[in-house]
Write a protein that holds these residues in place. Structure first.
Motif, PDB file in Angstrom:
ATOM      1  N   VAL A  98       0.890  -1.159  -0.027  1.00  0.00           N
ATOM      2  CA  VAL A  98      -0.106  -0.056   0.110  1.00  0.00           C
ATOM      3  C   VAL A  98       0.788   1.052   0.059  1.00  0.00           C
ATOM      4  N   VAL A  99       1.938   1.357   0.700  1.00  0.00           N
ATOM      5  CA  VAL A  99       2.777   2.533   1.143  1.00  0.00           C
ATOM      6  C   VAL A  99       3.872   2.421  -0.232  1.00  0.00           C
ATOM      7  N   GLU A 100       4.287   1.287  -0.672  1.00  0.00           N
ATOM      8  CA  GLU A 100       5.117   1.230  -1.731  1.00  0.00           C
ATOM      9  C   GLU A 100       4.574   1.787  -3.185  1.00  0.00           C
ATOM     10  N   ARG A 101       3.397   1.149  -3.386  1.00  0.00           N
ATOM     11  CA  ARG A 101       3.302   1.391  -4.676  1.00  0.00           C
ATOM     12  C   ARG A 101       1.394   1.569  -4.672  1.00  0.00           C
ATOM     13  N   GLY A 102       0.747   1.801  -3.666  1.00  0.00           N
ATOM     14  CA  GLY A 102      -0.579   2.085  -3.474  1.00  0.00           C
ATOM     15  C   GLY A 102      -1.173   3.316  -3.212  1.00  0.00           C
ATOM     16  N   THR A 103      -2.071   3.471  -2.638  1.00  0.00           N
ATOM     17  CA  THR A 103      -2.915   4.732  -2.112  1.00  0.00           C
ATOM     18  C   THR A 103      -2.172   5.369  -1.127  1.00  0.00           C
ATOM     19  N   GLY A 104      -1.154   4.703  -0.297  1.00  0.00           N
ATOM     20  CA  GLY A 104      -0.519   5.382   0.770  1.00  0.00           C
ATOM     21  C   GLY A 104       0.919   5.802   0.552  1.00  0.00           C
ATOM     22  N   THR A 105       1.358   6.083  -0.866  1.00  0.00           N
ATOM     23  CA  THR A 105       2.671   6.421  -1.125  1.00  0.00           C
ATOM     24  C   THR A 105       3.127   7.572  -0.289  1.00  0.00           C
ATOM     25  N   GLN A 106       2.215   8.376   0.130  1.00  0.00           N
ATOM     26  CA  GLN A 106       2.666   9.721   0.763  1.00  0.00           C
ATOM     27  C   GLN A 106       2.882   9.537   2.378  1.00  0.00           C
ATOM     28  N   ALA A 107       2.799   8.265   2.649  1.00  0.00           N
ATOM     29  CA  ALA A 107       3.054   8.270   4.096  1.00  0.00           C
ATOM     30  C   ALA A 107       4.533   7.216   4.195  1.00  0.00           C
ATOM     31  N   ALA A 108       4.837   7.338   3.204  1.00  0.00           N
ATOM     32  CA  ALA A 108       6.329   6.327   2.978  1.00  0.00           C
ATOM     33  C   ALA A 108       7.551   7.600   3.802  1.00  0.00           C
ATOM     34  N   VAL A 109       8.222   6.833   4.633  1.00  0.00           N
ATOM     35  CA  VAL A 109       9.336   7.469   5.244  1.00  0.00           C
ATOM     36  C   VAL A 109      10.765   6.849   4.316  1.00  0.00           C
ATOM     37  N   SER A 110      11.587   7.921   4.230  1.00  0.00           N
ATOM     38  CA  SER A 110      12.759   7.532   3.814  1.00  0.00           C
ATOM     39  C   SER A 110      13.598   6.693   4.789  1.00  0.00           C
ATOM     40  N   GLY A 111      14.425   5.652   3.969  1.00  0.00           N
ATOM     41  CA  GLY A 111      15.189   4.965   4.865  1.00  0.00           C
ATOM     42  C   GLY A 111      14.690   3.885   5.716  1.00  0.00           C
ATOM     43  N   THR A 112      13.211   3.705   5.688  1.00  0.00           N
ATOM     44  CA  THR A 112      12.763   2.673   6.477  1.00  0.00           C
ATOM     45  C   THR A 112      11.471   2.137   5.516  1.00  0.00           C
ATOM     46  N   SER A 113      10.828   0.845   5.708  1.00  0.00           N
ATOM     47  CA  SER A 113       9.542   0.463   5.314  1.00  0.00           C
ATOM     48  C   SER A 113       8.575   0.536   6.076  1.00  0.00           C
ATOM     49  N   VAL A 114       7.453   1.148   5.492  1.00  0.00           N
ATOM     50  CA  VAL A 114       6.209   1.527   6.253  1.00  0.00           C
ATOM     51  C   VAL A 114       5.256   0.610   5.892  1.00  0.00           C
ATOM     52  N   ALA A 115       4.324  -0.046   6.572  1.00  0.00           N
ATOM     53  CA  ALA A 115       3.322  -0.795   6.180  1.00  0.00           C
ATOM     54  C   ALA A 115       1.955   0.102   6.561  1.00  0.00           C
ATOM     55  N   GLY A 116       1.026   0.135   5.995  1.00  0.00           N
ATOM     56  CA  GLY A 116      -0.026   1.107   6.419  1.00  0.00           C
ATOM     57  C   GLY A 116      -1.437   0.665   5.338  1.00  0.00           C
ATOM     58  N   LYS A 117      -2.254   1.563   5.784  1.00  0.00           N
ATOM     59  CA  LYS A 117      -3.630   1.610   4.953  1.00  0.00           C
ATOM     60  C   LYS A 117      -4.179   3.064   5.024  1.00  0.00           C
ATOM     61  N   THR A 118      -4.606   3.247   3.745  1.00  0.00           N
ATOM     62  CA  THR A 118      -5.456   4.797   3.882  1.00  0.00           C
ATOM     63  C   THR A 118      -6.853   4.473   3.964  1.00  0.00           C
ATOM     64  N   GLY A 119      -7.728   5.442   4.377  1.00  0.00           N
ATOM     65  CA  GLY A 119      -9.019   5.542   4.504  1.00  0.00           C
ATOM     66  C   GLY A 119      -9.447   7.069   4.256  1.00  0.00           C
ATOM     67  N   THR A 120     -10.597   6.806   3.232  1.00  0.00           N
ATOM     68  CA  THR A 120     -11.417   8.078   3.051  1.00  0.00           C
ATOM     69  C   THR A 120     -12.817   7.881   3.303  1.00  0.00           C
ATOM     70  N   ALA A 121     -13.212   8.398   4.589  1.00  0.00           N
ATOM     71  CA  ALA A 121     -14.627   8.057   4.978  1.00  0.00           C
ATOM     72  C   ALA A 121     -15.624   8.816   4.818  1.00  0.00           C
ATOM     73  N   GLU A 122     -16.753   8.478   4.040  1.00  0.00           N
ATOM     74  CA  GLU A 122     -17.617   9.193   3.763  1.00  0.00           C
ATOM     75  C   GLU A 122     -18.606   9.127   5.106  1.00  0.00           C
ATOM     76  N   HIS A 123     -18.986  10.453   5.436  1.00  0.00           N
ATOM     77  CA  HIS A 123     -19.857  10.543   6.750  1.00  0.00           C
ATOM     78  C   HIS A 123     -20.951  11.311   6.465  1.00  0.00           C
ATOM     79  N   GLY A 124     -21.857  11.525   5.252  1.00  0.00           N
ATOM     80  CA  GLY A 124     -22.851  12.291   5.061  1.00  0.00           C
ATOM     81  C   GLY A 124     -22.794  13.030   3.615  1.00  0.00           C
ATOM     82  N   ALA A 125     -24.093  13.054   2.994  1.00  0.00           N
ATOM     83  CA  ALA A 125     -23.886  13.633   1.749  1.00  0.00           C
ATOM     84  C   ALA A 125     -23.621  14.960   1.800  1.00  0.00           C
ATOM     85  N   GLY A 126     -22.425  15.305   0.897  1.00  0.00           N
ATOM     86  CA  GLY A 126     -22.212  16.830   0.794  1.00  0.00           C
ATOM     87  C   GLY A 126     -21.067  17.256   1.579  1.00  0.00           C
ATOM     88  N   LEU A 127     -20.761  16.224   2.740  1.00  0.00           N
ATOM     89  CA  LEU A 127     -19.672  16.710   3.717  1.00  0.00           C
ATOM     90  C   LEU A 127     -18.555  16.038   3.085  1.00  0.00           C
TER      91      LEU A 127
END
Lengths: 458, 484
Positions: free
Chosen positions: B403-432
């Protein structure tokens, strides 16, 4: 033949009284030192001067008793001295907490009132040689009591905390209902000793209890109306309870009829119910009693909740004199002095105080039993019961046994009217107890042998 | 007349015994209850009468009491009030202790707690002034500061855990507040601050990391769904599952679309690993329906959902809906519908993956120090639950690294170490604008920190927000501070 008759002279007990009074003064001195040490860490500089005044006052009473009422009950004076002294120490302690020193404090005023009260008490002891004299003033006392009770409703009246029970004369305020307590006891005793036979014997039997005739119930109804009158117009729940309770108790003692108690309590319950429906301040009192810690209860009468919190903070042994926070409760030196004492002396301390009152009541009732005249019995019972009701209504009020009312704790609470009245009351009790304990004039066997003398020849 | 007089004296005795009884009730039997009543001035003053314990981070006090000349004797001072506002809370004279450690450990700090009996006893014998116990926290000031700065003026929360112990390394909730006026000895100052903080629509007093309105987790919940699938045994990271552009939902007119146009892979098929990497909604929706509500609830429960945790502040339990239709199972599979989580719970999910499947009990207090600064008790790391087999966590770690290497979470990468992670974009109401999420851990092969970040309403990015772009960089900053 000489008959070996030895008369047993009952102990006068004056030496016991002196010793116990000295002990009482000693306790007060210790308490006074305690407060000072807690406040400033030093023994008060004016220790002997201040406690000396109280000691001198007590000694004066003792000497007058030796002189004029040598058979008076020896326990009463030490108890009253101790109660008065403890009250003074607590008031002084609250003075210090409020930043008042001795010369500008309430304790000094209380001490002056004590002196005045004892002055009146001594005058009573000296002037009143026989309590039966009071019987002559039965109806005068009754009328005077009514006038005193009604005084706050005249233009002289003065309202404090919503209770219209004060009169103001210049800079001077006074609760006339206090004096009325003694006057009413005299009136009831005089009235009942005259009418007791009629009240006791005539009547109809209903359900095994003999109830009095309607026409004999007049005085009861009048007392009931007077009590209701005080409650509604002066907003003085405590005095109402006092007057009515006193009357019913004396009626019962005079007639030995439980039916009077049933009737009295019935009337009281009915009256209370009616008043509860119509008087909002009575409803508030009841609300404060049942739901003290509810939001509305806290708003209407937070002082009761605060007082109880003070008692709870004291626990079994108390915080120690001068080490608690009794000033957080409003009126800590008058209406709520009991919670102040409970906070600092703890459960142990207030048990001792309640037992002192119980002992005082017991001595009063014992004098009543020892007396031979009906008027004296009734008067002693009435006066003692006045003390007992005050204690119960005040302590019961702050500990939520009954709704809170405006009576003062006898001898302890700050207040001139109450001190004057209670010292006068005690003076009459001492006088009565002297009669109760005094032996019959000594029978002289020698007079038997002497020839009959003609005293007067016509 | 003697008989009635004797009876009357009996009556007086009964009345006086009532007085003895009521006094005993108030002063002994019911006294604890009365002392503990809110608004009991005496109890409040009593707690001010002795020095309240300090709250320490790395031996440096963030809350301490200094002597004053007024009635209250002690003034509470917060050395870094805004940075640690939700951790310390406040100990107000008027409003009592509240908000954080001040409330949760009031007994220890004030010295009333029975655990301190021995300390009080030895203190009395040794002649020490009685004072409350001090608390050393697990917070790492460097990580806390990095999280605070990275979140900036956006509303949201950051939680960082040590996955091996459950120690909370950072706990940030924005907007923060300044507790100083709440501990003023001037009632007017206290009242003004209290009223303005309570009426603020941004609700600064709420610690968003553990309480308040819970957040829908969105796609970070796919870690839970994936764990359930891997534990089930039917699927592995290389299994191929359906990943169409739109998933048909039974019993409904509408389908479940991907957040990006098109299918997740050729022939509408995708591997489980690729589905997580690209946050493929249709694949996880399908998995949700295959697994069913019970399996997902069970898996979530193993991560700590539904638990009443105290860290020592009370944590609102995260929840899954009790009943779900197949369409709702698909929604839950991607963390929508009625799934509600705290950021702490999300961090616990990541730390379970990092810690070979074991969830450690999160805690904030490292040790309790007595009045002479000797250690009274030390928090031992404690296992809360076992969320999955190590085999599962290994596979999940690989998937989250992608996810962090080449998926949705590339912006969470930290140089010099490997990061494992997961992104989320949570809808919580129409228009918000959606809430932006990121959770993960690092280094992936030797995890030292697990992080959860939520930025409410997309933060500064608003409607353009994605978990990867808004929350990802915050996570990266936090991890960097921890690993440097």
């Amino acid at each position: 033949m000489r008959r070996a008759i030895t008369t047993i002279t009952p102990a006068r007990g004056r030496n016991v009284e002196l010793l116990l009074t000295a002990l009482a003064i000693g306790v007060v001195i210790l308490a006074y030192i305690n407060v000072s040490v807690a406040e400033s860490g030093t023994v008060p500089a004016d220790l002997l001067g201040h406690t000396g005044i109280l000691a001198a006052i007590a000694l004066a009473v003792h000497l007058v008793l030796r002189w004029r009422a040598s058979y008076a009950d020896p326990i009463i004076l030490p108890i009253v001295t101790l109660l008065n002294g403890i009250g003074l120490v607590m008031i002084h302690r609250l003075d210090l907490a409020a930043g008042r020193d001795f010369s500008s404090g309430l304790a000094l005023r209380q001490l002056v009132w004590t002196g005045l009260g004892v002055g009146i008490a001594l005058a009573v002891l000296i002037a009143l040689r026989d309590h039966r004299v009071l019987r002559r003033y039965t109806y005068t006392a009754g009328l005077a009591a009514l006038v005193f009770i009604a005084l706050p409703l005249t233009p002289l009246g003065h309202s404090v905390y919503g209770a219209k029970i004060w009169i103001k004369l210049g800079a001077f305020t006074f609760q006339p209902a206090e004096i009325a307590k003694i006057l009413l006891a005299v009136f009831f005793a005089g009235y009942l000793v005259q009418t007791r036979d009629m009240l006791a014997l005539a009547g109809h039997k209903v359900l095994g209890i003999t109830f009095p005739r309607a026409r004999d119930m007049g005085p009861l109804v009048i007392a009931w109306l007077a009590a209701a009158f005080v409650l509604v117009l002066e907003n003085d729940f405590g005095t109402t309870l006092l007057i009515f309770g006193l009357f019913v108790a004396m009626l019962y003692v005079a007639t030995e009829r439980i039916s009077w108690v049933v009737l009295g309590l019935g009337l009281a319950a009915g009256g209370a119910l009616v008043v509860y429906q119509f008087a909002s301040h009575v409803q508030t009192r009841v609300l404060c009693w049942t739901d003290t810690f509810s939001e509305e209860g806290m708003q209407q009468c937070g002082q009761l909740a605060t007082g109880i919190m003070g008692m709870a903070a004291g626990g079994i042994s108390g915080t120690g004199l001068g080490r608690g926070r009794p000033w957080l409760t409003p009126l800590p030196e008058s209406d709520f002095i009991f919670t102040s004492l409970a906070e600092e002396l703890g459960l142990i301390g207030i048990f001792a105080i309640i037992m002192l009152y119980a002992l005082l009541v017991e001595r009063g009732l014992r004098s009543a039993i020892g007396l031979r005249d009906g008027f004296g019995k009734l008067l002693a019972t009435g006066l003692t019961f006045v003390l007992a009701i005050q204690v119960f209504v005040v302590i019961g009020g702050v500990t939520r046994v009954i709704p809170l009312t405006g009576l003062t704790l006898p001898f302890i609470a700050y207040g001139g009217s109450s001190l004057l009245t209670n010292w006068t009351l005690v003076a009459i009790l001492l006088r009565i107890s002297d009669h109760a304990r005094r032996p019959e004039p000594e029978f002289d066997p020698a007079s038997m042998d002497a020839p009959t003398q003609m005293v007067k020849a016509r | 007349m003697n008989q009635p007089i004797r009876r009357l004296s009996m009556l007086v005795s009964v009345l006086f015994v009532l007085l003895l009884g009521s006094s005993t009730w108030i002063q002994v039997l019911g006294s604890q209850d009365i002392n503990d009543r809110p608004g009991n001035r005496r109890t409040q003053l009593e707690s001010y009468a002795r020095e309240r314990g300090q709250i320490l981070i790395g031996g440096r006090p963030i809350a301490s009491s200094t002597p004053t000349d007024d009635d209250l004797q002690w003034q509470r001072v917060y050395s870094d009030p805004r940075l640690y506002s939700h951790i310390t809370g406040w100990n107000s004279f008027t409003y009592g202790p509240g908000g954080g450690i001040e409330q949760a450990e009031d007994g220890l700090l004030s010295g009333r707690d029975d655990k301190l009996f021995y300390d009080r006893l030895t203190g009395t014998i040794a002649g020490r002034e009685p004072k409350g116990a001090s608390l050393e926290l697990t917070i790492n000031p460097k990580i806390q500061k990095a999280a605070d700065e990275a979140l900036g003026d956006q509303r949201g929360a950051v939680v960082a855990l040590d996955p091996r112990t459950g120690a909370i390394l950072a706990m940030v909730s924005h907007p923060e507040f300044d507790p100083t006026p709440l501990v003023s000895h001037d009632p007017a100052v206290e009242k003004k601050a209290w009223e303005s903080l309570n009426s603020d629509p941004a609700r600064p007093l709420v610690n968003r990391s553990i309480t308040g309105n819970l957040y829908p987790p969105g796609s970070v919940f796919k870690i839970v769904t994936a764990a359930a699938a891997l534990e089930d045994g039917q699927w592995s990271e290389d299994s191929t599952i359906p990943g169409p552009a739109v998933l048909d939902l039974p019993q409904t007119e509408v389908g479940l679309p991907n957040s990006h146009p098109g299918a997740c892979g050729p022939d509408d098929k995708v591997t489980l690993a690729a589905a997580l990497q690209d946050s493929c909604n249709t694949a996880f929706g399908w998995l949700g329906m295959q697994l069913g509500g019970d399996a997902m609830r069970q898996q979530a429960g193993k991560f700590g959902f539904g638990d009443d945790l105290e860290v020592p502040m009370k944590v609102t339990p995260s929840t899954l809906p009790a009943q779900m239709s197949p369409a709702q199972e698909a929604q839950v599979g991607i963390g929508q519908y009625d799934v509600r989580v705290t950021p702490l719970q999300v961090a616990m999910v990541s730390s379970a993956v990092a810690n070979d499947g074991v969830v450690m009990k999160p805690h904030l207090v490292q040790s309790v120090l007595g009045s002479d600064l000797s250690t009274i008790s030390e928090t031992k790391p404690e296992q809360l639950s076992k969320a999955m087999e190590p085999k599962t966590s290994d596979q999940l770690t690989d998937m989250m690294k992608l996810v962090v290497e080449r998926g949705t979470g590339t912006q969470a990468a930290v140089s010099g170490t490997s990061v494992a992670g997961k992104t989320g974009t949570a809808e919580h109401g129409a228009g918000l604008p959606p809430h932006a999420w990121f959770t993960g851990f690092a280094p992936a092969d030797n995890p030292q920190i697990a992080v959860a970040v939520v930025v409410e309403d997309g933060g500064r990015a608003g409607n353009e927000a994605y978990g990867g772009s808004v929350a990802g960089p915050i996570s990266a900053a936090v991890m960097k501070a921890a690993l440097q």
